[in-house]
Design a protein around this motif. Sequence first.
Motif, short mmCIF file in Angstrom:
data_model
loop_
_atom_site.label_atom_id
_atom_site.label_comp_id
_atom_site.label_asym_id
_atom_site.label_seq_id
_atom_site.Cartn_x
_atom_site.Cartn_y
_atom_site.Cartn_z
N LYS A 26 -57.65 15.51 4.92
CA LYS A 26 -57.23 15.03 6.36
C LYS A 26 -55.98 15.54 6.74
O LYS A 26 -55.73 16.05 7.68
CB LYS A 26 -57.80 13.86 6.81
CG LYS A 26 -59.22 13.44 6.40
CD LYS A 26 -59.43 11.90 6.71
CE LYS A 26 -58.64 11.13 5.67
NZ LYS A 26 -59.19 11.11 4.22
N SER A 27 -55.16 14.89 5.84
CA SER A 27 -53.57 15.21 6.18
C SER A 27 -52.96 16.64 5.90
O SER A 27 -52.08 17.06 6.75
CB SER A 27 -52.80 14.09 5.07
OG SER A 27 -53.14 12.96 5.33
N VAL A 28 -53.98 17.38 5.13
CA VAL A 28 -53.37 18.85 5.12
C VAL A 28 -53.71 19.48 6.66
O VAL A 28 -53.00 20.19 7.03
CB VAL A 28 -54.37 19.61 4.01
CG1 VAL A 28 -53.96 20.97 4.28
CG2 VAL A 28 -53.87 18.97 2.74
N GLN A 47 -47.18 14.21 7.06
CA GLN A 47 -48.00 13.33 5.97
C GLN A 47 -47.92 13.54 4.70
O GLN A 47 -48.11 14.69 4.11
CB GLN A 47 -49.47 13.17 6.55
CG GLN A 47 -49.59 12.64 8.05
CD GLN A 47 -49.29 11.25 7.81
OE1 GLN A 47 -48.54 10.55 7.83
NE2 GLN A 47 -50.50 10.47 7.77
N ILE A 48 -48.07 12.52 3.78
CA ILE A 48 -48.03 12.56 2.07
C ILE A 48 -49.52 13.14 1.97
O ILE A 48 -50.63 12.89 2.44
CB ILE A 48 -48.14 11.13 1.64
CG1 ILE A 48 -46.88 10.61 1.72
CG2 ILE A 48 -48.34 11.53 0.02
CD1 ILE A 48 -46.72 9.45 1.06
N VAL A 49 -49.35 14.20 1.12
CA VAL A 49 -50.68 15.04 0.68
C VAL A 49 -50.50 15.14 -0.90
O VAL A 49 -49.61 15.10 -1.46
CB VAL A 49 -50.78 16.34 1.32
CG1 VAL A 49 -51.49 17.41 0.49
CG2 VAL A 49 -50.95 16.32 2.92
N LYS A 89 -53.85 7.89 0.02
CA LYS A 89 -52.46 8.23 0.35
C LYS A 89 -51.87 7.93 1.82
O LYS A 89 -50.93 7.11 1.99
CB LYS A 89 -52.06 9.82 0.22
CG LYS A 89 -52.02 10.17 -1.26
CD LYS A 89 -52.44 11.69 -1.29
CE LYS A 89 -53.61 12.10 -0.38
NZ LYS A 89 -54.84 12.30 -1.21
N THR A 90 -52.85 8.12 2.63
CA THR A 90 -52.66 7.86 4.02
C THR A 90 -53.08 6.32 4.31
O THR A 90 -54.02 5.95 4.14
CB THR A 90 -53.36 8.61 5.04
OG1 THR A 90 -53.12 10.14 4.49
CG2 THR A 90 -52.89 8.43 6.56
N VAL A 91 -52.11 5.56 4.62
CA VAL A 91 -52.37 4.14 4.86
C VAL A 91 -52.28 3.66 6.14
O VAL A 91 -53.03 2.50 6.63
CB VAL A 91 -51.57 3.16 3.89
CG1 VAL A 91 -51.99 3.21 2.32
CG2 VAL A 91 -50.22 3.44 4.09
N ILE A 132 -54.93 12.44 15.52
CA ILE A 132 -54.56 11.21 14.68
C ILE A 132 -54.97 11.40 13.24
O ILE A 132 -56.28 11.65 13.05
CB ILE A 132 -55.45 9.93 15.38
CG1 ILE A 132 -54.94 9.76 16.92
CG2 ILE A 132 -54.83 8.58 14.58
CD1 ILE A 132 -53.73 9.10 17.01
N ASP A 133 -54.12 10.96 12.45
CA ASP A 133 -54.70 11.15 10.88
C ASP A 133 -54.89 9.77 10.72
O ASP A 133 -54.27 8.84 10.63
CB ASP A 133 -53.40 11.69 10.08
CG ASP A 133 -53.76 11.76 8.54
OD1 ASP A 133 -55.15 12.01 8.45
OD2 ASP A 133 -52.96 12.14 7.75
N LEU A 134 -56.33 9.55 10.27
CA LEU A 134 -56.71 8.23 9.95
C LEU A 134 -56.73 8.18 8.47
O LEU A 134 -56.66 9.04 7.54
CB LEU A 134 -57.85 7.89 10.42
CG LEU A 134 -58.29 7.75 11.93
CD1 LEU A 134 -59.52 7.54 12.28
CD2 LEU A 134 -57.40 6.48 12.46
MG LIG Z 1 -54.09 11.59 3.99
#
Ligand SMILES: [Mg+2]
Length: 661
Positions: A21-23, A33-35, A41-43, A60-62
């Motif tokens: 998702k973050s990529v 965003q941390i990948v 990773k995504t909090v 929005i990155d959830l």
């Molecule tokens: Mg993520």
Amino acid sequence: MVYMFRKRINVALAGQPNVGKSVIFNNLVGGSQIVGNWPGKTVEKAEGKLIYGDYEINVIDLPGIYSLSTYSEEEIIAREYIVSAKPDIVVNVVDASVLERNLYLTLQLFELNAPLIIALNLMDVAQSKGLRIDVEKLSRILGVPVIPMIAVTGSGIDKLVKTIVDVFEGRIRLSPFKVRYGREVEEKVSIIAKIVERYLPNLCSKYPSRWISIKLLERDDHVLRMVSELYEGKVVLLLVQEFIEELEKIHGESITSIISSERYGIINRDILANVQFIEKEAIRLSLSDRLNYWTTHPIIGYLILVLVFFGIFYFIFIGGSFLESLLDYIFDEVFMPQISSLLSYHLPEPLYGIIVGGLINGFIAVLTISLPYILPFYFILSILEDTGYMPRAAYLMDAFMHRIGLHGKAFLPLMLGYGCNVPACLGCRIMESDREKFLLSFLVVLIPCSARTVVILGIVGRYIGLIYGLLLYVVNIFVVILIGLLLNKVLPGCPVGLIMEMPDYRKPFVKAILIKTWRRVESFLYEASPLIVVGSVILSLIYQLNLVEPISYIMSPLISGLLGLPIIAGFPLIFGILRKELALIMLEELFGSSDLRMFMTFKQMLVFTITVMFFIPCVATIAACVREEGWKRATLISLFTVILSIFLGWLTNLSLTLIGL
Ligand SMILES: [Mg+2]
Ligand SMILES: Nc1nc2c(ncn2[C@@H]2O[C@H](COP(=O)(O)OP(=O)(O)OP(=O)(O)O)[C@@H](O)[C@H]2O)c(=O)[nH]1
């Protein structure tokens, strides 16, 4: 005057942990965003914007969630966002290599009536596992667009954006898959749904009634609470309880197992059986499995861990020294003399001191002192993150971590801390209990981040020897363990066990690694360099105002008395709060030389570096710590590090003096 009106599309990226998702988010909006290849990773949700033709797409990155139940803070964040913010489109990112597990969440998103597009990511991994997926048929069955993607290479991103717009504009119509359970469950669901619609209309205006019924049957805490707070809710709950007991009696298992096995039944029978095919020849022990075996081996695994750690710092030191001498030559020998002679001709002395001595020198210090070590660090950290080695290291460290009241998962924020303490502090949220989170926050701020690495390798590594520099990391680990043991004894409560999913190894992509490294370097240049330049300008002002001596005098009992350092070394320590590498940059600026050997003994260098290594975290880290732990705890942690660092600096000074150094 021409006004431009862009149509706004709100898009949420939702999916299970570690599916990319973050990529996709970073690709869409240029975010950072941390990948990395481990789950969780995504909090917290992150927001970014993309302009596409006449559209402004808000993305929005959830956080990753396994299902839409409310077992964790992340699940609540993600679910509530989808329900309350009602995004125009939810892009459900799924891992094509483990479709069965991923579709479990997809079914629940359908039940929530979310307007879905499926991003079928990690197609390369699916292919290497020998899986073939009929994408078109999958899209037909699910009734929504399915976009095959390899997010790390950017493949599929354009199509995704175009599809988002097409769905928004109604050019592609969604006819979402209808989840139908077995007869008994379905009967109960529709009765509860009717009753809920009749008696709890307010709740039904927020959530679909069918979804509320299923969640009530599943005994979802959050929904149960909402219903029980309503006057008519009590009666509904009594009925639900009766239905649950009835279903459990018929099936002979708990209601959660009944519903989840029905969902898996739907996934396998109605979906996967028609679209996923396994090609035989790919079934063999993969490289990932072999690597997994060795890197988690009870003996070889630890050897590899030590080698990896030493290898990393050796690489950073070698790469850093090379880049440092190269950039030093460019800026100090070629660029600076020209600028100084030009400006000294045009500017009066106090202004010259501030502009050249403060502003320009500060900026050059960023490029010649920090960047050379930070660049290789970010590069190697990106590789480490993307391969999937980090969770293996966490697994190996599990037993050790238990001794300090944590478990293996805590090793992940600690490792991230070597890059930067800020994401490490935020990452402490992956811990299950408040006790562990607090304990871990204490420890992550003691981890020497890349800025402190600049100081460690730039002073001890450079002047005393690399091995001593590396030894300081070992000392650091011992101190962290000791503090952990102590806190574990002092803090009330008990540690909890480790539950962590081990992802497969993934081949890192050169392009993805380079982009990631660049994004980090870019944000370092944007965020850190102003702080370093400001620190440098303030220092030159202090110089111009002749305040160096009086301030040093005030600090001298601590700096030269207790720590045995040159009297002016107090400045770099204090300014280090802005950015850790300022400690080294300022030393060089104060001494007016980049060769510290002329002004400090080896003992002083060691004492100084050890003090910096544990000294109060930088402002950005303190801010992150306040956000996660609140003011009181953040102050406590910061004060603790000040006392600890001075104590260790004093201890080093005393012991080295005692042995005659
Ligand atoms: Mg993520
Ligand atoms: N081979 C391959 N790797 C991918 C692909 N997409 C993402 N990755 C890698 O998968 C890992 C996870 O990606 P992330 O974007 O961090 O995943 P996420 O879904 O945001 O994860 P959480 O935030 O933990 O829920 C990273 O190491 C990526 O480089 C892909 O299409 N192919």
